[in-house]
Design a protein around this motif. Structure first.
Motif, PDB file in Angstrom:
ATOM      1  N   ILE A  80      -1.803   4.548   9.325  1.00 30.78           N
ATOM      2  CA  ILE A  80      -1.629   3.127   9.082  1.00 30.78           C
ATOM      3  C   ILE A  80      -0.452   2.628   9.914  1.00 30.78           C
ATOM      4  O   ILE A  80       0.634   3.211   9.872  1.00 30.78           O
ATOM      5  CB  ILE A  80      -1.345   2.830   7.589  1.00 30.78           C
ATOM      6  CG1 ILE A  80      -2.397   3.488   6.688  1.00 30.78           C
ATOM      7  CG2 ILE A  80      -1.268   1.324   7.353  1.00 30.78           C
ATOM      8  CD1 ILE A  80      -3.795   2.955   6.847  1.00 30.78           C
ATOM      9  N   ALA A  81      -0.671   1.551  10.677  1.00 26.48           N
ATOM     10  CA  ALA A  81       0.420   0.922  11.421  1.00 26.48           C
ATOM     11  C   ALA A  81       1.000  -0.193  10.554  1.00 26.48           C
ATOM     12  O   ALA A  81       0.356  -1.231  10.363  1.00 26.48           O
ATOM     13  CB  ALA A  81      -0.104   0.349  12.736  1.00 26.48           C
ATOM     14  N   PRO A  82       2.200   0.010   9.983  1.00 27.16           N
ATOM     15  CA  PRO A  82       2.753  -0.984   9.051  1.00 27.16           C
ATOM     16  C   PRO A  82       3.118  -2.292   9.748  1.00 27.16           C
ATOM     17  O   PRO A  82       3.705  -2.294  10.830  1.00 27.16           O
ATOM     18  CB  PRO A  82       4.010  -0.299   8.511  1.00 27.16           C
ATOM     19  CG  PRO A  82       3.895   1.139   8.906  1.00 27.16           C
ATOM     20  CD  PRO A  82       3.082   1.164  10.154  1.00 27.16           C
ATOM     21  N   THR A  83       2.741  -3.383   9.105  1.00 28.07           N
ATOM     22  CA  THR A  83       3.205  -4.697   9.535  1.00 28.07           C
ATOM     23  C   THR A  83       4.488  -5.042   8.794  1.00 28.07           C
ATOM     24  O   THR A  83       5.433  -5.585   9.367  1.00 28.07           O
ATOM     25  CB  THR A  83       2.138  -5.770   9.233  1.00 28.07           C
ATOM     26  OG1 THR A  83       0.915  -5.404   9.871  1.00 28.07           O
ATOM     27  CG2 THR A  83       2.582  -7.136   9.726  1.00 28.07           C
ATOM     28  N   GLN A  84       4.506  -4.678   7.498  1.00 26.49           N
ATOM     29  CA  GLN A  84       5.688  -4.951   6.671  1.00 26.49           C
ATOM     30  C   GLN A  84       5.818  -3.877   5.593  1.00 26.49           C
ATOM     31  O   GLN A  84       4.860  -3.569   4.905  1.00 26.49           O
ATOM     32  CB  GLN A  84       5.570  -6.330   6.004  1.00 26.49           C
ATOM     33  CG  GLN A  84       6.766  -6.695   5.130  1.00 26.49           C
ATOM     34  CD  GLN A  84       6.573  -8.022   4.415  1.00 26.49           C
ATOM     35  OE1 GLN A  84       5.484  -8.598   4.456  1.00 26.49           O
ATOM     36  NE2 GLN A  84       7.610  -8.498   3.761  1.00 26.49           N
ATOM     37  N   ILE A  85       7.007  -3.309   5.469  1.00 27.82           N
ATOM     38  CA  ILE A  85       7.317  -2.412   4.358  1.00 27.82           C
ATOM     39  C   ILE A  85       7.955  -3.282   3.277  1.00 27.82           C
ATOM     40  O   ILE A  85       9.064  -3.793   3.449  1.00 27.82           O
ATOM     41  CB  ILE A  85       8.291  -1.287   4.771  1.00 27.82           C
ATOM     42  CG1 ILE A  85       7.715  -0.472   5.928  1.00 27.82           C
ATOM     43  CG2 ILE A  85       8.603  -0.402   3.564  1.00 27.82           C
ATOM     44  CD1 ILE A  85       6.502   0.346   5.592  1.00 27.82           C
ATOM     45  N   ILE A  86       7.241  -3.459   2.170  1.00 28.37           N
ATOM     46  CA  ILE A  86       7.700  -4.391   1.138  1.00 28.37           C
ATOM     47  C   ILE A  86       8.593  -3.701   0.119  1.00 28.37           C
ATOM     48  O   ILE A  86       9.568  -4.265  -0.368  1.00 28.37           O
ATOM     49  CB  ILE A  86       6.486  -5.028   0.435  1.00 28.37           C
ATOM     50  CG1 ILE A  86       5.618  -5.741   1.473  1.00 28.37           C
ATOM     51  CG2 ILE A  86       6.922  -6.001  -0.664  1.00 28.37           C
ATOM     52  CD1 ILE A  86       4.259  -6.121   0.978  1.00 28.37           C
TER      53      ILE A  86
END
Length: 209
Positions: A80-86
């Motif tokens: 998975i290529a993260p867009t945002q780590i929440i």
């Protein structure tokens, strides 16, 4: 007439023989009941919450027991290529592996109708939990409940798992409010076994009727 019959019989026997020696596909079904987890519980219990894009899958592998014995189950780790780590995790990480319960090794194919799958190119919101060794790959918390896909409802973009929906614009605020509101909450899964929860869910949804 006898010659034609002999030729037909010979062809049939040859075809049957070839069929017997051809490699055959074996299918494994990986299905299981899933205990209900509310959105609030998943948010509070996730080790990692992220949005991102599903990338390529690694080569499928056989599951192994704690003693190293090969089990008759397959898994596939997906990048998975993260867009945002929440919530949790390392914000700078470019790829995170998530384990799925499907795959193909040789002529053996494992499929599922109850565990979530990850298709390359999907835009997802994932609620993840660490595995026993506290390293990657992560598992999806709550099975299918922990995978949200970006789609549209009435023309409005939302992340949804088919039951719950969160608007991307309100994602940070929603998760932050739930974490503040439910901090320290004791959930049913904290004091019931998975088997007891499954039994209660089956009774609630009249599964055995």
């Amino acid at each position: 007439m006898k010659k034609k019959l002999f030729i037909c019989l010979l062809c049939f026997c040859l075809g049957a023989g070839v069929y017997q020696v051809l490699p055959r596909e074996t299918y494994i079904r990986a299905d299981a009941s899933t205990a209900f987890m509310s959105l609030e519980e998943m948010i509070c219990k996730s080790d990692l919450i992220l949005t991102g894009t599903v990338g390529a899958s690694e080569e499928s592998q056989w599951d192994t027991s704690k003693t190293g014995e090969k089990l008759h189950k397959i898994h596939t780790d997906v990048n998975i290529a993260p867009t945002q780590i929440i919530q949790g995790g390392q914000a700078a990480k470019q790829s995170i592996q998530v384990r799925t319960q499907v795959g193909e090794i040789g002529n053996t194919i494992q499929t599922t109708s109850s565990y979530p799958t990850l298709e390359q190119g999907e835009t997802v919101l994932l609620f993840l939990t660490e595995t026993e060794n506290h390293t990657e790959p992560y598992a999806i918390l709550g099975s299918w409940q922990g995978k949200f896909v970006l789609t549209e409802e009435d023309g409005i973009p939302v992340y949804t798992n088919g039951r719950d929906a969160i608007a991307p614009a309100a994602l940070d605020e929603t998760i932050s409010e739930i974490l503040d509101t439910y901090a320290g909450t004791q959930w049913e899964s904290d004091y019931y076994t998975p088997e007891e929860i499954e039994k209660m869910n089956n009774a609630l949804f009249h599964v055995d009727e």
